[in-house]
Design a protein around this motif. Sequence first.
Motif, PDB file in Angstrom:
ATOM      1  N   SER A 104     -12.349  -6.103 -12.365  1.00 49.82           N
ATOM      2  CA  SER A 104     -12.305  -6.249 -10.912  1.00 49.82           C
ATOM      3  C   SER A 104     -10.912  -6.704 -10.494  1.00 49.82           C
ATOM      4  CB  SER A 104     -13.359  -7.266 -10.473  1.00 49.82           C
ATOM      5  OG  SER A 104     -13.293  -7.487  -9.095  1.00 49.82           O
ATOM      6  N   TYR A 105     -10.228  -5.859  -9.714  1.00 53.58           N
ATOM      7  CA  TYR A 105      -8.900  -6.203  -9.196  1.00 53.58           C
ATOM      8  C   TYR A 105      -9.011  -6.506  -7.707  1.00 53.58           C
ATOM      9  CZ  TYR A 105      -7.248  -4.049 -13.522  1.00 53.58           C
ATOM     10  OH  TYR A 105      -7.033  -3.738 -14.847  1.00 53.58           O
ATOM     11  N   SER A 106      -8.128  -7.368  -7.227  1.00 50.02           N
ATOM     12  CA  SER A 106      -8.155  -7.629  -5.787  1.00 50.02           C
ATOM     13  C   SER A 106      -7.614  -6.421  -5.029  1.00 50.02           C
ATOM     14  CB  SER A 106      -7.375  -8.892  -5.435  1.00 50.02           C
ATOM     15  OG  SER A 106      -6.024  -8.787  -5.815  1.00 50.02           O
ATOM     16  N   TYR A 107      -6.597  -5.742  -5.606  1.00 49.89           N
ATOM     17  CA  TYR A 107      -6.079  -4.529  -4.968  1.00 49.89           C
ATOM     18  C   TYR A 107      -5.732  -3.459  -6.002  1.00 49.89           C
ATOM     19  CZ  TYR A 107      -5.867  -6.156  -0.179  1.00 49.89           C
ATOM     20  OH  TYR A 107      -6.216  -6.581   1.080  1.00 49.89           O
ATOM     21  N   TYR A 108      -5.949  -2.225  -5.576  1.00 51.78           N
ATOM     22  CA  TYR A 108      -5.564  -1.041  -6.351  1.00 51.78           C
ATOM     23  C   TYR A 108      -4.530  -0.297  -5.517  1.00 51.78           C
ATOM     24  CZ  TYR A 108     -10.087  -1.815  -8.740  1.00 51.78           C
ATOM     25  OH  TYR A 108     -11.150  -2.348  -9.423  1.00 51.78           O
ATOM     26  N   HIS A 109      -3.337  -0.105  -6.079  1.00 45.49           N
ATOM     27  CA  HIS A 109      -2.258   0.572  -5.370  1.00 45.49           C
ATOM     28  C   HIS A 109      -2.054   1.952  -5.984  1.00 45.49           C
ATOM     29  CE1 HIS A 109      -1.281  -3.394  -3.712  1.00 45.49           C
ATOM     30  NE2 HIS A 109      -1.283  -3.852  -4.951  1.00 45.49           N
ATOM     31  N   LEU A 110      -2.338   2.997  -5.226  1.00 50.79           N
ATOM     32  CA  LEU A 110      -2.113   4.363  -5.682  1.00 50.79           C
ATOM     33  C   LEU A 110      -0.737   4.799  -5.189  1.00 50.79           C
ATOM     34  CD1 LEU A 110      -3.293   6.936  -7.045  1.00 50.79           C
ATOM     35  CD2 LEU A 110      -4.098   7.613  -4.782  1.00 50.79           C
ATOM     36  N   ILE A 111       0.173   5.061  -6.139  1.00 52.88           N
ATOM     37  CA  ILE A 111       1.545   5.413  -5.781  1.00 52.88           C
ATOM     38  C   ILE A 111       2.027   6.564  -6.665  1.00 52.88           C
ATOM     39  CG2 ILE A 111       2.102   3.090  -4.973  1.00 52.88           C
ATOM     40  CD1 ILE A 111       3.542   2.572  -7.587  1.00 52.88           C
ATOM     41  N   ILE A 134      -9.927  13.174   9.498  1.00 57.74           N
ATOM     42  CA  ILE A 134      -8.751  12.335   9.682  1.00 57.74           C
ATOM     43  C   ILE A 134      -7.757  12.686   8.585  1.00 57.74           C
ATOM     44  CG2 ILE A 134      -7.858   9.976   9.703  1.00 57.74           C
ATOM     45  CD1 ILE A 134     -10.565   9.065  10.741  1.00 57.74           C
ATOM     46  N   MET A 135      -6.528  12.927   8.967  1.00 60.01           N
ATOM     47  CA  MET A 135      -5.494  13.301   8.010  1.00 60.01           C
ATOM     48  C   MET A 135      -4.580  12.116   7.742  1.00 60.01           C
ATOM     49  SD  MET A 135      -2.755  16.426   8.314  1.00 60.01           S
ATOM     50  CE  MET A 135      -1.995  15.787   9.804  1.00 60.01           C
ATOM     51  N   GLY A 136      -4.124  12.009   6.502  1.00 56.67           N
ATOM     52  CA  GLY A 136      -3.193  10.944   6.166  1.00 56.67           C
ATOM     53  C   GLY A 136      -2.689  11.100   4.748  1.00 56.67           C
ATOM     54  N   PRO A 137      -1.775  10.229   4.315  1.00 57.85           N
ATOM     55  CA  PRO A 137      -1.265  10.300   2.951  1.00 57.85           C
ATOM     56  C   PRO A 137      -2.318   9.861   1.942  1.00 57.85           C
ATOM     57  CG  PRO A 137      -0.426   8.354   4.059  1.00 57.85           C
ATOM     58  CD  PRO A 137      -1.177   9.132   5.091  1.00 57.85           C
ATOM     59  N   ASN A 138      -2.175  10.314   0.706  1.00 60.96           N
ATOM     60  CA  ASN A 138      -3.128   9.888  -0.323  1.00 60.96           C
ATOM     61  C   ASN A 138      -2.737   8.540  -0.926  1.00 60.96           C
ATOM     62  OD1 ASN A 138      -0.900  11.257  -1.404  1.00 60.96           O
ATOM     63  ND2 ASN A 138      -1.902  11.497  -3.369  1.00 60.96           N
ATOM     64  N   TRP A 139      -1.538   8.053  -0.660  1.00 61.15           N
ATOM     65  CA  TRP A 139      -1.090   6.780  -1.231  1.00 61.15           C
ATOM     66  C   TRP A 139      -1.703   5.613  -0.458  1.00 61.15           C
ATOM     67  CZ3 TRP A 139       0.342   9.142  -5.209  1.00 61.15           C
ATOM     68  CH2 TRP A 139       1.133  10.292  -5.159  1.00 61.15           C
ATOM     69  N   VAL A 140      -2.386   4.720  -1.155  1.00 62.10           N
ATOM     70  CA  VAL A 140      -3.137   3.644  -0.508  1.00 62.10           C
ATOM     71  C   VAL A 140      -3.035   2.345  -1.299  1.00 62.10           C
ATOM     72  CG1 VAL A 140      -4.840   5.216   0.546  1.00 62.10           C
ATOM     73  CG2 VAL A 140      -5.275   4.259  -1.737  1.00 62.10           C
ATOM     74  N   SER A 141      -3.390   1.258  -0.650  1.00 60.04           N
ATOM     75  CA  SER A 141      -3.638  -0.029  -1.308  1.00 60.04           C
ATOM     76  C   SER A 141      -5.007  -0.480  -0.840  1.00 60.04           C
ATOM     77  CB  SER A 141      -2.570  -1.059  -0.933  1.00 60.04           C
ATOM     78  OG  SER A 141      -1.317  -0.709  -1.490  1.00 60.04           O
ATOM     79  N   VAL A 142      -5.989  -0.458  -1.748  1.00 59.26           N
ATOM     80  CA  VAL A 142      -7.377  -0.715  -1.366  1.00 59.26           C
ATOM     81  C   VAL A 142      -8.021  -1.720  -2.306  1.00 59.26           C
ATOM     82  CG1 VAL A 142      -7.774   1.485  -0.172  1.00 59.26           C
ATOM     83  CG2 VAL A 142      -8.093   1.361  -2.654  1.00 59.26           C
ATOM     84  N   THR A 143      -9.102  -2.328  -1.820  1.00 60.94           N
ATOM     85  CA  THR A 143      -9.785  -3.372  -2.577  1.00 60.94           C
ATOM     86  C   THR A 143     -10.787  -2.784  -3.576  1.00 60.94           C
ATOM     87  OG1 THR A 143     -11.587  -3.558  -0.984  1.00 60.94           O
ATOM     88  CG2 THR A 143      -9.629  -4.918  -0.576  1.00 60.94           C
ATOM     89  N   ASP A 144     -11.308  -3.661  -4.401  1.00 63.68           N
ATOM     90  CA  ASP A 144     -12.321  -3.287  -5.387  1.00 63.68           C
ATOM     91  C   ASP A 144     -13.546  -2.671  -4.708  1.00 63.68           C
ATOM     92  OD1 ASP A 144     -13.037  -3.629  -8.354  1.00 63.68           O
ATOM     93  OD2 ASP A 144     -14.775  -4.554  -7.377  1.00 63.68           O
TER      94      ASP A 144
END
Length: 203
Positions: free
Chosen positions: A84-91, A176-186
């Motif tokens: 379990s991570y507090s955030y997952y950053h997809l870059i 809704i359109m947007g970039p695939n790069w995100v910072s999201v929670t568990d």
Amino acid sequence: MKKHAYLIIAHNNWKILERLLILLDDNRNDIYLHIDRKSDLINFSNNVHNANLSVFHEIDVRWGDVSQIQVELLLFNAAYCKGSYSYYHLISGSDLPIKDQDEIHAFFDGHYPAEFIGFSLGMTCDNRINKIHIFPRYQRIKNRCANRVLHLLRFFCIFLQNILNYNHYELNDKLIMGPNWVSVTDKAVGLILSKKSIIMKQY
């Protein structure tokens, strides 16, 4: 200690990737790196000493193809299953942070549990989105003759769908359109993975 997972999709620019890994090399981070199966790994050197690094080399990722979504789901799943991570950053492997790890962790600690997802409003449902596109894996092939044939086939496929008034989405679907790069929670990653079969079917 709240840990972060960095999910990196890379296919070239090895010097930038090496620099990125050095900047993320912190014991508060775990790094999940996917290097495109087509890529040459000879030029890649691992300089990570403090973060846990997992390297994948499984998927042949193509521009505009569902393989881009497959690799994202692979990385999300690998990280989610480990802990379990507090955030997952997809870059991407060509990204570099402009803040140090202390500032980055302090920012996300101060904004938890906000989800950081970019999107644009007022998107129109045009042919790019509302029609089925054939052979997306071969959008960027070098053979000019094959390229022309594929272009004609794609044009005819869209033309036929327009004649038949076929729409991939219903008018009431909210897109809704947007970039695939995100910072999201568990929690967000758990939701994404629970919808994996729906996501793959849709795209």
